[in-house]
Design a protein around this motif. Structure first.
Motif, PDB file in Angstrom:
ATOM      1  N   TRP A   1      60.544  50.406  43.585  1.00  0.00           N
ATOM      2  CA  TRP A   1      61.313  49.288  43.048  1.00  0.00           C
ATOM      3  C   TRP A   1      62.290  48.716  44.070  1.00  0.00           C
ATOM      4  CZ3 TRP A   1      59.798  46.611  39.152  1.00  0.00           C
ATOM      5  CH2 TRP A   1      59.091  47.198  38.096  1.00  0.00           C
ATOM      6  N   ASN A   2      62.226  49.220  45.323  1.00  0.00           N
ATOM      7  CA  ASN A   2      63.108  48.730  46.385  1.00  0.00           C
ATOM      8  C   ASN A   2      64.570  48.778  45.959  1.00  0.00           C
ATOM      9  OD1 ASN A   2      61.266  47.918  48.593  1.00  0.00           O
ATOM     10  ND2 ASN A   2      60.459  46.500  47.052  1.00  0.00           N
ATOM     11  N   ALA A   3      64.965  49.899  45.359  1.00  0.00           N
ATOM     12  CA  ALA A   3      66.334  50.048  44.869  1.00  0.00           C
ATOM     13  C   ALA A   3      67.340  49.974  46.012  1.00  0.00           C
ATOM     14  CB  ALA A   3      66.477  51.378  44.133  1.00  0.00           C
ATOM     15  N   GLU A   4      68.309  49.093  45.878  1.00  0.00           N
ATOM     16  CA  GLU A   4      69.338  48.918  46.898  1.00  0.00           C
ATOM     17  C   GLU A   4      70.560  49.792  46.622  1.00  0.00           C
ATOM     18  OE1 GLU A   4      70.188  44.768  46.999  1.00  0.00           O
ATOM     19  OE2 GLU A   4      68.222  44.220  47.807  1.00  0.00           O
ATOM     20  N   PHE A   5      70.758  50.178  45.364  1.00  0.00           N
ATOM     21  CA  PHE A   5      71.902  51.001  45.004  1.00  0.00           C
ATOM     22  C   PHE A   5      71.444  52.065  44.005  1.00  0.00           C
ATOM     23  CE2 PHE A   5      76.617  50.860  43.481  1.00  0.00           C
ATOM     24  CZ  PHE A   5      76.805  52.132  44.013  1.00  0.00           C
ATOM     25  N   ILE A   6      71.289  53.292  44.508  1.00  0.00           N
ATOM     26  CA  ILE A   6      70.806  54.422  43.714  1.00  0.00           C
ATOM     27  C   ILE A   6      71.983  55.325  43.362  1.00  0.00           C
ATOM     28  CG2 ILE A   6      69.301  56.445  43.691  1.00  0.00           C
ATOM     29  CD1 ILE A   6      67.609  54.994  45.864  1.00  0.00           C
ATOM     30  N   VAL A   7      72.134  55.636  42.082  1.00  0.00           N
ATOM     31  CA  VAL A   7      73.224  56.499  41.632  1.00  0.00           C
ATOM     32  C   VAL A   7      72.641  57.632  40.793  1.00  0.00           C
ATOM     33  CG1 VAL A   7      75.355  56.638  40.270  1.00  0.00           C
ATOM     34  CG2 VAL A   7      74.882  54.598  41.645  1.00  0.00           C
ATOM     35  N   GLU A   8      73.188  58.824  40.954  1.00  0.00           N
ATOM     36  CA  GLU A   8      72.782  59.968  40.142  1.00  0.00           C
ATOM     37  C   GLU A   8      74.008  60.765  39.731  1.00  0.00           C
ATOM     38  OE1 GLU A   8      70.990  63.398  41.978  1.00  0.00           O
ATOM     39  OE2 GLU A   8      71.604  62.740  43.988  1.00  0.00           O
ATOM     40  N   THR A   9      73.878  61.569  38.680  1.00  0.00           N
ATOM     41  CA  THR A   9      74.923  62.508  38.299  1.00  0.00           C
ATOM     42  C   THR A   9      74.406  63.919  38.542  1.00  0.00           C
ATOM     43  OG1 THR A   9      74.193  62.615  35.982  1.00  0.00           O
ATOM     44  CG2 THR A   9      75.827  60.931  36.550  1.00  0.00           C
ATOM     45  N   TRP A  10      75.305  64.804  38.942  1.00  0.00           N
ATOM     46  CA  TRP A  10      74.925  66.179  39.272  1.00  0.00           C
ATOM     47  C   TRP A  10      76.106  67.082  39.007  1.00  0.00           C
ATOM     48  CZ3 TRP A  10      76.088  70.301  42.504  1.00  0.00           C
ATOM     49  CH2 TRP A  10      75.059  71.219  42.761  1.00  0.00           C
ATOM     50  N   SER A  11      75.837  68.322  38.631  1.00  0.00           N
ATOM     51  CA  SER A  11      76.911  69.296  38.438  1.00  0.00           C
ATOM     52  C   SER A  11      76.468  70.654  38.944  1.00  0.00           C
ATOM     53  CB  SER A  11      77.316  69.380  36.963  1.00  0.00           C
ATOM     54  OG  SER A  11      76.202  69.693  36.144  1.00  0.00           O
ATOM     55  N   SER A  12      77.407  71.545  39.144  1.00  0.00           N
ATOM     56  CA  SER A  12      77.156  72.861  39.717  1.00  0.00           C
ATOM     57  C   SER A  12      75.992  73.570  39.027  1.00  0.00           C
ATOM     58  CB  SER A  12      78.425  73.722  39.611  1.00  0.00           C
ATOM     59  OG  SER A  12      78.210  75.005  40.168  1.00  0.00           O
ATOM     60  N   GLY A  13      75.093  74.106  39.832  1.00  0.00           N
ATOM     61  CA  GLY A  13      73.936  74.815  39.301  1.00  0.00           C
ATOM     62  C   GLY A  13      72.714  73.944  39.096  1.00  0.00           C
ATOM     63  N   GLY A  14      72.844  72.658  39.308  1.00  0.00           N
ATOM     64  CA  GLY A  14      71.737  71.739  39.108  1.00  0.00           C
ATOM     65  C   GLY A  14      70.686  71.847  40.203  1.00  0.00           C
ATOM     66  N   VAL A  15      69.474  71.398  39.891  1.00  0.00           N
ATOM     67  CA  VAL A  15      68.381  71.390  40.869  1.00  0.00           C
ATOM     68  C   VAL A  15      68.651  70.300  41.908  1.00  0.00           C
ATOM     69  CG1 VAL A  15      65.903  71.057  41.188  1.00  0.00           C
ATOM     70  CG2 VAL A  15      66.755  72.256  39.164  1.00  0.00           C
ATOM     71  N   ILE A  16      68.541  70.645  43.191  1.00  0.00           N
ATOM     72  CA  ILE A  16      68.877  69.711  44.264  1.00  0.00           C
ATOM     73  C   ILE A  16      67.681  68.853  44.697  1.00  0.00           C
ATOM     74  CG2 ILE A  16      68.313  71.095  46.305  1.00  0.00           C
ATOM     75  CD1 ILE A  16      71.598  69.125  45.695  1.00  0.00           C
ATOM     76  N   ALA A  17      66.471  69.237  44.291  1.00  0.00           N
ATOM     77  CA  ALA A  17      65.270  68.538  44.765  1.00  0.00           C
ATOM     78  C   ALA A  17      65.290  67.054  44.408  1.00  0.00           C
ATOM     79  CB  ALA A  17      64.019  69.201  44.185  1.00  0.00           C
ATOM     80  N   THR A  18      65.751  66.721  43.207  1.00  0.00           N
ATOM     81  CA  THR A  18      65.800  65.312  42.805  1.00  0.00           C
ATOM     82  C   THR A  18      66.702  64.517  43.728  1.00  0.00           C
ATOM     83  OG1 THR A  18      65.424  65.894  40.493  1.00  0.00           O
ATOM     84  CG2 THR A  18      66.339  63.721  40.935  1.00  0.00           C
ATOM     85  N   SER A  19      67.826  65.111  44.112  1.00  0.00           N
ATOM     86  CA  SER A  19      68.762  64.437  45.022  1.00  0.00           C
ATOM     87  C   SER A  19      68.132  64.188  46.377  1.00  0.00           C
ATOM     88  CB  SER A  19      70.034  65.280  45.184  1.00  0.00           C
ATOM     89  OG  SER A  19      70.680  65.475  43.952  1.00  0.00           O
ATOM     90  N   ILE A  20      67.364  65.153  46.852  1.00  0.00           N
ATOM     91  CA  ILE A  20      66.666  64.986  48.129  1.00  0.00           C
ATOM     92  C   ILE A  20      65.688  63.817  48.032  1.00  0.00           C
ATOM     93  CG2 ILE A  20      65.025  66.066  49.725  1.00  0.00           C
ATOM     94  CD1 ILE A  20      66.331  68.758  49.008  1.00  0.00           C
ATOM     95  N   GLY A  21      64.959  63.757  46.924  1.00  0.00           N
ATOM     96  CA  GLY A  21      64.016  62.664  46.726  1.00  0.00           C
ATOM     97  C   GLY A  21      64.692  61.304  46.703  1.00  0.00           C
ATOM     98  N   LEU A  22      65.840  61.230  46.043  1.00  0.00           N
ATOM     99  CA  LEU A  22      66.564  59.962  45.965  1.00  0.00           C
ATOM    100  C   LEU A  22      67.127  59.557  47.326  1.00  0.00           C
ATOM    101  CD1 LEU A  22      68.441  60.424  42.578  1.00  0.00           C
ATOM    102  CD2 LEU A  22      66.443  58.986  43.026  1.00  0.00           C
ATOM    103  N   GLU A  23      67.585  60.535  48.096  1.00  0.00           N
ATOM    104  CA  GLU A  23      68.084  60.232  49.429  1.00  0.00           C
ATOM    105  C   GLU A  23      66.965  59.708  50.325  1.00  0.00           C
ATOM    106  OE1 GLU A  23      70.544  59.729  52.714  1.00  0.00           O
ATOM    107  OE2 GLU A  23      70.998  59.929  50.572  1.00  0.00           O
ATOM    108  N   ILE A  24      65.797  60.314  50.210  1.00  0.00           N
ATOM    109  CA  ILE A  24      64.631  59.845  50.973  1.00  0.00           C
ATOM    110  C   ILE A  24      64.282  58.417  50.567  1.00  0.00           C
ATOM    111  CG2 ILE A  24      62.140  60.147  51.251  1.00  0.00           C
ATOM    112  CD1 ILE A  24      62.658  63.185  51.175  1.00  0.00           C
ATOM    113  N   ALA A  25      64.310  58.145  49.263  1.00  0.00           N
ATOM    114  CA  ALA A  25      64.008  56.792  48.783  1.00  0.00           C
ATOM    115  C   ALA A  25      64.989  55.774  49.355  1.00  0.00           C
ATOM    116  CB  ALA A  25      64.042  56.757  47.260  1.00  0.00           C
ATOM    117  N   SER A  26      66.271  56.134  49.386  1.00  0.00           N
ATOM    118  CA  SER A  26      67.289  55.195  49.888  1.00  0.00           C
ATOM    119  C   SER A  26      67.075  54.884  51.367  1.00  0.00           C
ATOM    120  CB  SER A  26      68.693  55.752  49.658  1.00  0.00           C
ATOM    121  OG  SER A  26      68.973  56.852  50.510  1.00  0.00           O
TER     122      SER A  26
END
Length: 216
Positions: free
Chosen positions: A40-65
């Protein structure tokens, strides 16, 4: 200008995420979300995360950005979460912008979000969605761990502005612990009438209670 799907960018982000997340469990979620954000060519990606959460999704979003040359922000509730998140991302060879505070409060200062990922395990996830200041181009909203929430108490139409925006389509995918996604229209668009390629048809899902707007 509206969000436009780019299959080539989605594929590249997907492949890079597979390579980076192969050591994580449930990496399929990360790969899919990364491909969606990049596609979707996202220009501004935001996520919520808290202690103990899975980090893989964050890695994927960073790669997308990186593929979209956009901005990726992670909102965490406290310093402990910030430190844990930063350490996990650094170990994966990644960096991301981190904001500390209650998600629904921090969201008020983030303008133009066009891809948002929240964790349905958090009690405040619906409030975060309501507070999001979405891009005028439209946005894609994602709830991960959606199978864990009370399905009867959540409706996309309850968290999306009923003024100039509508949920164009929504879908639940049995990936990981459930992904519930919605595509929100651009602001100021006419979703109820028109001719030719601009014609939209409303459909009310009796089972889920969702109103879908389909482009013909």
């Amino acid at each position: 200008m509206k969000l436009i799907w780019s299959p080539d960018t989605a594929t590249k982000a997907y492949i890079d995420t597979v390579r980076s997340c192969e050591v994580f469990q449930e990496s399929g979620v990360a790969e899919l979300v990364s491909a969606m954000a990049a596609g979707w060519n996202a220009e501004f990606i935001v996520e919520t995360w808290s202690s103990g959460g899975v980090i893989a999704t964050s890695i994927g979003l960073e790669i997308a950005s990186r593929h979209t040359r956009g901005r990726h922000v992670c909102v965490v509730p406290d310093e402990q979460s910030r430190e844990e998140y930063a350490a996990a991302m650094k170990e994966a060879g990644m960096e991301a912008e981190v904001l500390v505070g209650e998600p629904e409060e921090v969201m008020a200062g983030l303008v133009g979000v066009d891809f948002l990922v929240v964790d349905s395990k958090r009690k405040d996830f619906a409030r975060v969605l309501r507070q999001a200041r979405l891009s005028h181009r439209g946005a894609v909203l994602v709830c991960k761990n959606a199978s864990s929430r009370n399905a009867s108490s959540f409706r996309w139409r309850s968290v999306v502005d009923c003024g100039s925006r509508r949920v164009v389509r929504s879908v639940f995918m049995p990936v990981g612990k459930g992904l519930d996604m919605a595509h929100v229209s651009s602001s100021g668009g006419n979703l109820e009438s028109g001719t030719g390629e601009n014609k939209w048809v409303k459909h009310f899902d009796q089972r889920s209670g969702e109103e879908h707007v389909i482009r013909k």
